[in-house]
Scaffold this active site. Structure first.
Site, PDB file in Angstrom:
ATOM      1  N   ASP A   7       0.939  -1.189  -0.058  1.00 16.52           N
ATOM      2  CA  ASP A   7      -0.064  -0.026   0.014  1.00 16.52           C
ATOM      3  C   ASP A   7       0.991   1.107   0.169  1.00 16.52           C
ATOM      4  O   ASP A   7       1.986   1.093   0.462  1.00 16.52           O
ATOM      5  CB  ASP A   7      -0.963  -0.026   1.221  1.00 16.52           C
ATOM      6  CG  ASP A   7      -1.856   1.317   1.357  1.00 16.52           C
ATOM      7  OD1 ASP A   7      -2.376   1.802   0.143  1.00 16.52           O
ATOM      8  OD2 ASP A   7      -1.972   1.717   2.403  1.00 16.52           O
ATOM      9  N   CYS A  70      -4.209  -1.490  -2.193  1.00 15.19           N
ATOM     10  CA  CYS A  70      -4.192  -0.144  -2.508  1.00 15.19           C
ATOM     11  C   CYS A  70      -5.104  -0.187  -3.866  1.00 15.19           C
ATOM     12  O   CYS A  70      -4.800  -0.249  -4.737  1.00 15.19           O
ATOM     13  CB  CYS A  70      -3.019   0.458  -2.790  1.00 15.19           C
ATOM     14  SG  CYS A  70      -3.070   2.269  -3.233  1.00 15.19           S
ATOM     15  N   GLU A 162      -2.810   9.559   7.831  1.00  8.82           N
ATOM     16  CA  GLU A 162      -1.460   9.200   7.817  1.00  8.82           C
ATOM     17  C   GLU A 162      -0.785   9.886   9.109  1.00  8.82           C
ATOM     18  O   GLU A 162       0.199   9.399   9.439  1.00  8.82           O
ATOM     19  CB  GLU A 162      -0.876   9.337   6.605  1.00  8.82           C
ATOM     20  CG  GLU A 162      -1.247   8.272   5.576  1.00  8.82           C
ATOM     21  CD  GLU A 162      -0.303   6.829   5.531  1.00  8.82           C
ATOM     22  OE1 GLU A 162       0.770   6.920   6.161  1.00  8.82           O
ATOM     23  OE2 GLU A 162      -0.916   5.887   5.521  1.00  8.82           O
ATOM     24  N   CYS A 194     -11.032   2.599  -0.555  1.00 13.14           N
ATOM     25  CA  CYS A 194      -9.821   2.708  -0.003  1.00 13.14           C
ATOM     26  C   CYS A 194      -9.363   2.096   1.022  1.00 13.14           C
ATOM     27  O   CYS A 194     -10.282   2.160   2.116  1.00 13.14           O
ATOM     28  CB  CYS A 194      -9.480   4.467  -0.059  1.00 13.14           C
ATOM     29  SG  CYS A 194      -8.068   4.836   0.726  1.00 13.14           S
ATOM     30  N   HIS A 196      -7.675   2.832   3.372  1.00 11.48           N
ATOM     31  CA  HIS A 196      -7.438   3.690   4.827  1.00 11.48           C
ATOM     32  C   HIS A 196      -8.864   3.691   5.393  1.00 11.48           C
ATOM     33  O   HIS A 196      -8.932   3.962   6.629  1.00 11.48           O
ATOM     34  CB  HIS A 196      -6.920   4.715   4.315  1.00 11.48           C
ATOM     35  CG  HIS A 196      -5.681   4.942   4.100  1.00 11.48           C
ATOM     36  ND1 HIS A 196      -4.791   4.371   3.100  1.00 11.48           N
ATOM     37  CD2 HIS A 196      -4.480   5.618   5.050  1.00 11.48           C
ATOM     38  CE1 HIS A 196      -3.367   4.558   3.247  1.00 11.48           C
ATOM     39  NE2 HIS A 196      -3.160   5.253   4.260  1.00 11.48           N
TER      40      HIS A 196
END
Ligand code: DGL
Length: 269
Positions: A7, A70, A162, A194, A196
């Protein structure tokens, strides 16, 4: 050799964790291209170059199979890679197809012609690069007809995650869900496109309302990987597990430990 999971940053850890739970005997090498994250605001060419370099690094580490955990890399680079730059005996898989198979209630790998499905109004939340690639709609059209997809490019969410700023990430999620619901007031299902975003699952569910079914990749990719490995036994990964990053290993380890609530130690890629 171990299975590679890639990723741009830490989002792929949601996929890795599910894969480790589903396949406890398989070893994984995780690579986060933290020095270049986020990918979602980059051009397709840029994402292609970065993804090829990362995948090559995982091949060099001994992986025969690499999962692009990803969506942005899967959307912008996977098809181009599969058309030419993958060495003999190596395999690269993306994370879109398992999600769409689940949404359209297909068995893994069912390639029969597209047909009508129950769900008609789908909200897609993804990075700007994934949304503009229209890769999700393209893959969906191979499997289903008559599905209305409204996509929301969720700028800023990955950066906040992040940075470990969950308050900001939550506020951005609410903003993006509001924007989507102005375009599609009653989605039946929502896709977190996504890797995340599962880290913000509660925020998405709260903003969307309890009636909207959320599809998120981690568990689905774990299941489809298990299915793939039973059909391709030679790609089962046993080797030296590792967490690698192109960024600052100490900082990335701290964030990863915070996300997964267990000690994760990254080393320099
Ligand atoms: N987690 C990634 C995805 O699934 C990448 C996000 C980014 O780097 O912008 O799209």
């Amino acid at each position: 050799m171990a299975v590679g999971i890639f990723d741009s940053g830490l989002g792929g850890l949601t996929v890795l964790e599910a894969a480790q739970k589903r396949l406890p005997d398989v070893d994984f090498i995780y690579l986060a291209d933290s020095a270049h994250a986020p990918y979602g605001v980059r051009t397709a060419d840029d994402i292609y170059e970065l993804t090829c370099a990362a995948v090559l690094r995982l091949f060099d580490a001994g992986c025969d199979l690499v999962i692009l955990a990803c969506n942005t890399a899967s959307a912008a680079a996977l098809r181009r890679m599969q058309e030419g730059s993958i060495p003999e005996g190596k395999r690269v898989l993306g994370v879109f197809v398992p999600l769409i198979e689940a949404l359209t209630e297909r068995d893994w790998g069912d390639n029969s012609p597209p047909c009508e499905v129950d769900v008609k109004h789908v909200a897609l939340f993804a990075t700007p690069a994934t949304v503009s690639s229209r890769a999700f709609q393209r893959e969906l059209a191979f499997r289903a007809i008559g599905v209305d997809v409204e996509a929301q490019a969720c700028g800023g969410v990955v950066d906040a995650i992040e940075d470990g700023d969950f308050v900001l990430a939550e506020a951005m999620v609410r903003l993006h869900v509001d924007a989507l619901m102005r375009k599609m007031p009653m989605p039946q299902a929502a896709i977190l496109g996504c890797t995340h975003y599962p880290l913000m699952l509660d925020a998405f569910q709260e903003a969307l309302g309890a009636d909207v079914k959320i599809f998120s990749q981690a568990k689905l990719v774990g299941e489809s990987l298990a299915d793939y490995l039973t059909r391709h036994g030679d790609k089962i990964g046993v080797g030296e597990p590792a967490y690698l990053t192109t960024g600052d290993p100490k900082q990335v380890s701290n964030r990863a430990t915070q996300f997964l609530r267990r000690q994760i130690t990254f080393n320099a890629a």
